[in-house]
Structures are given as structure tokens and as C-alpha cells.
Scaffold this motif. Structure first.
Motif, PDB file in Angstrom:
ATOM      1  N   TYR A 211       0.831  -1.191   0.000  1.00  0.00           N
ATOM      2  CA  TYR A 211       0.000   0.000   0.000  1.00  0.00           C
ATOM      3  C   TYR A 211       0.878   1.258   0.000  1.00  0.00           C
ATOM      4  O   TYR A 211       2.002   1.247   0.486  1.00  0.00           O
ATOM      5  N   HIS A 212       0.329   2.316  -0.560  1.00  0.00           N
ATOM      6  CA  HIS A 212       1.023   3.590  -0.600  1.00  0.00           C
ATOM      7  C   HIS A 212       0.151   4.629   0.107  1.00  0.00           C
ATOM      8  O   HIS A 212      -1.061   4.685  -0.109  1.00  0.00           O
ATOM      9  N   LYS A 213       0.761   5.430   0.922  1.00  0.00           N
ATOM     10  CA  LYS A 213       0.018   6.408   1.706  1.00  0.00           C
ATOM     11  C   LYS A 213      -0.171   7.705   0.918  1.00  0.00           C
ATOM     12  O   LYS A 213       0.650   8.075   0.100  1.00  0.00           O
ATOM     13  N   TYR A 214      -1.273   8.370   1.187  1.00  0.00           N
ATOM     14  CA  TYR A 214      -1.466   9.721   0.684  1.00  0.00           C
ATOM     15  C   TYR A 214      -2.154  10.523   1.780  1.00  0.00           C
ATOM     16  O   TYR A 214      -2.765   9.977   2.682  1.00  0.00           O
ATOM     17  N   GLY A 215      -2.040  11.829   1.681  1.00  0.00           N
ATOM     18  CA  GLY A 215      -2.557  12.673   2.753  1.00  0.00           C
ATOM     19  C   GLY A 215      -1.558  12.724   3.894  1.00  0.00           C
ATOM     20  O   GLY A 215      -0.809  11.771   4.124  1.00  0.00           O
ATOM     21  N   SER A 216      -1.516  13.830   4.592  1.00  0.00           N
ATOM     22  CA  SER A 216      -0.551  13.961   5.681  1.00  0.00           C
ATOM     23  C   SER A 216      -1.112  14.821   6.798  1.00  0.00           C
ATOM     24  O   SER A 216      -1.243  16.037   6.658  1.00  0.00           O
ATOM     25  N   ARG A 217      -1.468  14.161   7.892  1.00  0.00           N
ATOM     26  CA  ARG A 217      -1.944  14.910   9.050  1.00  0.00           C
ATOM     27  C   ARG A 217      -0.788  15.605   9.770  1.00  0.00           C
ATOM     28  O   ARG A 217      -0.986  16.597  10.456  1.00  0.00           O
ATOM     29  N   SER A 218       0.407  15.066   9.626  1.00  0.00           N
ATOM     30  CA  SER A 218       1.554  15.690  10.293  1.00  0.00           C
ATOM     31  C   SER A 218       1.854  17.066   9.698  1.00  0.00           C
ATOM     32  O   SER A 218       2.205  18.000  10.421  1.00  0.00           O
ATOM     33  N   THR A 219       1.710  17.219   8.370  1.00  0.00           N
ATOM     34  CA  THR A 219       1.941  18.528   7.765  1.00  0.00           C
ATOM     35  C   THR A 219       0.821  19.505   8.123  1.00  0.00           C
ATOM     36  O   THR A 219       1.060  20.703   8.267  1.00  0.00           O
ATOM     37  N   VAL A 220      -0.394  18.993   8.261  1.00  0.00           N
ATOM     38  CA  VAL A 220      -1.503  19.837   8.716  1.00  0.00           C
ATOM     39  C   VAL A 220      -1.211  20.370  10.107  1.00  0.00           C
ATOM     40  O   VAL A 220      -1.364  21.565  10.392  1.00  0.00           O
ATOM     41  N   LEU A 221      -0.771  19.474  10.989  1.00  0.00           N
ATOM     42  CA  LEU A 221      -0.450  19.871  12.360  1.00  0.00           C
ATOM     43  C   LEU A 221       0.683  20.888  12.387  1.00  0.00           C
ATOM     44  O   LEU A 221       0.666  21.847  13.169  1.00  0.00           O
ATOM     45  N   SER A 222       1.674  20.695  11.506  1.00  0.00           N
ATOM     46  CA  SER A 222       2.812  21.610  11.452  1.00  0.00           C
ATOM     47  C   SER A 222       2.366  23.007  11.025  1.00  0.00           C
ATOM     48  O   SER A 222       2.766  24.014  11.640  1.00  0.00           O
ATOM     49  N   TRP A 223       1.553  23.098   9.959  1.00  0.00           N
ATOM     50  CA  TRP A 223       1.113  24.421   9.496  1.00  0.00           C
ATOM     51  C   TRP A 223       0.195  25.065  10.528  1.00  0.00           C
ATOM     52  O   TRP A 223       0.269  26.266  10.766  1.00  0.00           O
ATOM     53  N   TYR A 224      -0.651  24.277  11.158  1.00  0.00           N
ATOM     54  CA  TYR A 224      -1.556  24.836  12.174  1.00  0.00           C
ATOM     55  C   TYR A 224      -0.752  25.476  13.306  1.00  0.00           C
ATOM     56  O   TYR A 224      -1.140  26.520  13.842  1.00  0.00           O
ATOM     57  N   GLY A 225       0.364  24.862  13.655  1.00  0.00           N
ATOM     58  CA  GLY A 225       1.200  25.414  14.712  1.00  0.00           C
ATOM     59  C   GLY A 225       1.862  26.727  14.323  1.00  0.00           C
ATOM     60  O   GLY A 225       2.287  27.500  15.195  1.00  0.00           O
ATOM     61  N   GLN A 226       1.951  27.005  13.019  1.00  0.00           N
ATOM     62  CA  GLN A 226       2.576  28.237  12.546  1.00  0.00           C
ATOM     63  C   GLN A 226       1.581  29.381  12.370  1.00  0.00           C
ATOM     64  O   GLN A 226       1.984  30.527  12.167  1.00  0.00           O
ATOM     65  N   LEU A 227       0.292  29.075  12.411  1.00  0.00           N
ATOM     66  CA  LEU A 227      -0.720  30.109  12.203  1.00  0.00           C
ATOM     67  C   LEU A 227      -0.753  31.085  13.368  1.00  0.00           C
ATOM     68  O   LEU A 227      -0.520  30.702  14.519  1.00  0.00           O
ATOM     69  N   CYS A 228      -1.067  32.331  13.069  1.00  0.00           N
ATOM     70  CA  CYS A 228      -1.213  33.316  14.140  1.00  0.00           C
ATOM     71  C   CYS A 228      -2.531  33.077  14.869  1.00  0.00           C
ATOM     72  O   CYS A 228      -3.406  32.342  14.398  1.00  0.00           O
TER      73      CYS A 228
END
Length: 282
Positions: free
Chosen positions: A77-94
């Protein structure tokens, strides 16, 4: 009525254990014991005839056939989508942009963390999933992912105004897109990563203009949806979804989790019927 005038009682329904039956057709399958309530997992191949002509249709196409072949060949199987990148960008939001995400009801989904991907577990579950019943057929019976399970997983409540692929009245208008997103995507099916790239180099703070804060909030929500509820192997999301984000105060009124739940079931069906070997990743 019977020949002696006594009423005929309805025949006892077949067991719903591991196999779901459309009716009593044991006369056509004399090898099937109508009184058998439990099916053994000792010999998987012997179970195949039981699926023919019943709710468990299209058995030859189902990935469970790989379990009946020896040696068993694992599926890559091959993965797609990334919750880790979502979490990373959310942490950068003001703080101001984060507040819009909270108001929209997506904070729990943005903060969701998942465990590492287990390919063997994914294959085992795919082999037990049946599209016509949307249930896992396990040795102890049937199990499924209920709406309650999905609510506990995403933090989103079912109910509200329907979310459809192409909302009525939507037109692909460049001027409107510039106002809502701050940039104009080149394709109607927009790469999820585009929403992140457009803001990666921009400095947005709580003192930024209200328009800029709103634009980044919309782009983040589309990025979030494209990586989670609406994730696909193409990693794109249709730009018409921005129509639901025009008024950020109304975003929570839409049934996001309902369409996400339906999308999840569809993707599980595709995995089971070997329509894809791509699974939502972490």
C-alpha cells in the motif's frame, strides 16, 4: 396454509454471523448447513462458495481472494494525505487565523495525531471489508465504523446543510477567487499543496488586515480538508469547496463530517475491491 389446513410458519432466517444471506437458497447449495451459526476460519477457501449469489457479491474481484492463495502475497500500500503537515502548518498560524479554524469547528481535526502506518493491518482489514454491507466480517461477527466512531475520531458533529461537489450558483470567477483566497489557482481540481505554498513565504500576524487573515484561514481549511476528510490519491480538492467558506461565520453550519464519512466508506470499498492500493496516510 399447509395440506392439512394448518398455517405455515415462516422459516427461521439464516444466521447473520459472518455471512449475510439474501434468502434461503440452501437447496441450490446442498453443501451449506442452514443451521450452522458459526463459520470456521480454519479453511478460508471453503468459505468462498458461501458468498456466491448473496449480499457478499463479486467475490472473484474482492481482495479476500489473496488470502485463499498460497503462498499469500502481501499487498504494497502507498500512503497519501498527511496529518503531520496539517499539524505543522496549524502550529505556525497566528492566533487570529487559528480562531477562525476553531470557529469553523475544525480545531480537533487539525490537532489530530495518528499512529504509524501498519501495512499488514491495512491488508487484513481490507480483506474483511465488504462493500455491499459496509461492515468488517470477522470471526466473531460483523463490525463497522459507526457515525459515533467517526465523530469521536474527527471531533465533528453530523448534521447541518449538505455539502455537495458543485454547489448551486458556483462559477469559477477569478476576481472572486482572488478576493477569497488571495491568489488564483490554475486548475479547478487544485493540488492541496498549492494552498500551503501560497502562504509559505508570507508573514501573517494578528495585526494583518482582516481580508488577509480570512484568506489564509480559508486556504488552511481547504488544505486541512484535502489532507483528511476529502483526501484522494491525486491529492487535489475541487476549488468549488471555497464556496462554503465565503462566510467564515457560517462554515460550522455545513455537514462536513457527513460527506467525509461517505467518502471514507467509498475509499474502503475501493480498497476491498482492489480499485486502489492507496490509503489515507499520516
Amino acid at each position: 396454509m399447509g395440506s392439512n389446513g394448518t398455517p405455515l410458519l415462516p422459516k427461521r432466517p439464516q444466521s447473520l454471523g459472518v455471512t449475510i444471506w439474501e434468502g434461503d437458497d440452501s437447496a441450490f447449495h446442498p453443501e451449506i448447513d442452514p443451521d450452522e451459526d458459526v463459520l470456521s476460519d480454519c479453511d478460508e477457501k471453503s468459505r468462498a462458495p458461501r458468498y456466491e449469489g448473496r449480499l457478499l457479491r463479486e467475490t472473484p474481484l474482492h481482495i479476500c481472494n489473496s488470502a485463499w492463495k498460497l503462498p499469500k502475497v502481501p499487498v504494497t500500500y502507498h500512503k497519501y494525505g498527511s496529518r503531520s503537515t496539517v499539524l505543522s502548518w496549524y502550529g505556525q498560524l497566528c492566533g487570529a487565523v487559528r480562531q477562525w479554524v476553531v470557529e469553523a469547528g475544525f480545531e480537533d481535526l487539525a490537532l489530530l495525531q495518528t499512529r504509524s502506518f501498519d501495512m499488514s493491518l491495512a491488508q487484513a482489514l481490507a480483506e474483511r471489508w465488504w462493500p455491499t454491507t459496509h461492515t468488517y466480517h470477522l470471526p466473531m461477527g460483523e463490525m463497522t465504523i459507526t457515525p459515533l466512531c467517526y465523530f469521536l475520531y474527527t471531533g465533528l458533529s453530523f448534521g447541518g446543510e449538505a455539502v455537495v461537489g458543485h454547489p448551486g450558483g458556483w462559477t469559477f470567477d477569478d476576481q472572486e477567487l482572488m478576493r477569497l483566497l488571495g491568489s488564483i489557482p490554475s486548475e479547478s481540481y487544485t493540488a492541496v499543496q498549492w494552498f500551503y505554498r501560497e502562504w509559505d513565504e508570507k508573514m501573517v500576524t494578528d495585526s494583518s488586515s482582516r481580508e488577509e487573515l480570512d484568506q489564509q484561514a480559508r486556504c488552511f481549511i481547504l488544505y486541512l480538508l484535502g489532507n483528511t476528510l476529502f483526501s484522494t490519491s491525486r491529492m487535489t480538492i475541487h476549488i468549488s469547496m471555497v464556496w462554503y467558506l465565503k462566510d467564515l461565520l457560517r462554515v460550522k453550519k455545513f455537514d462536513w463530517v457527513g460527506v467525509g464519512y461517505a467518502h471514507m466508506l467509498r475509499m474502503l470499498d475501493s480498497l476491498a475491491m482492489r480499485g486502489t492500493e492507496l490509503v489515507d496516510g499520516t
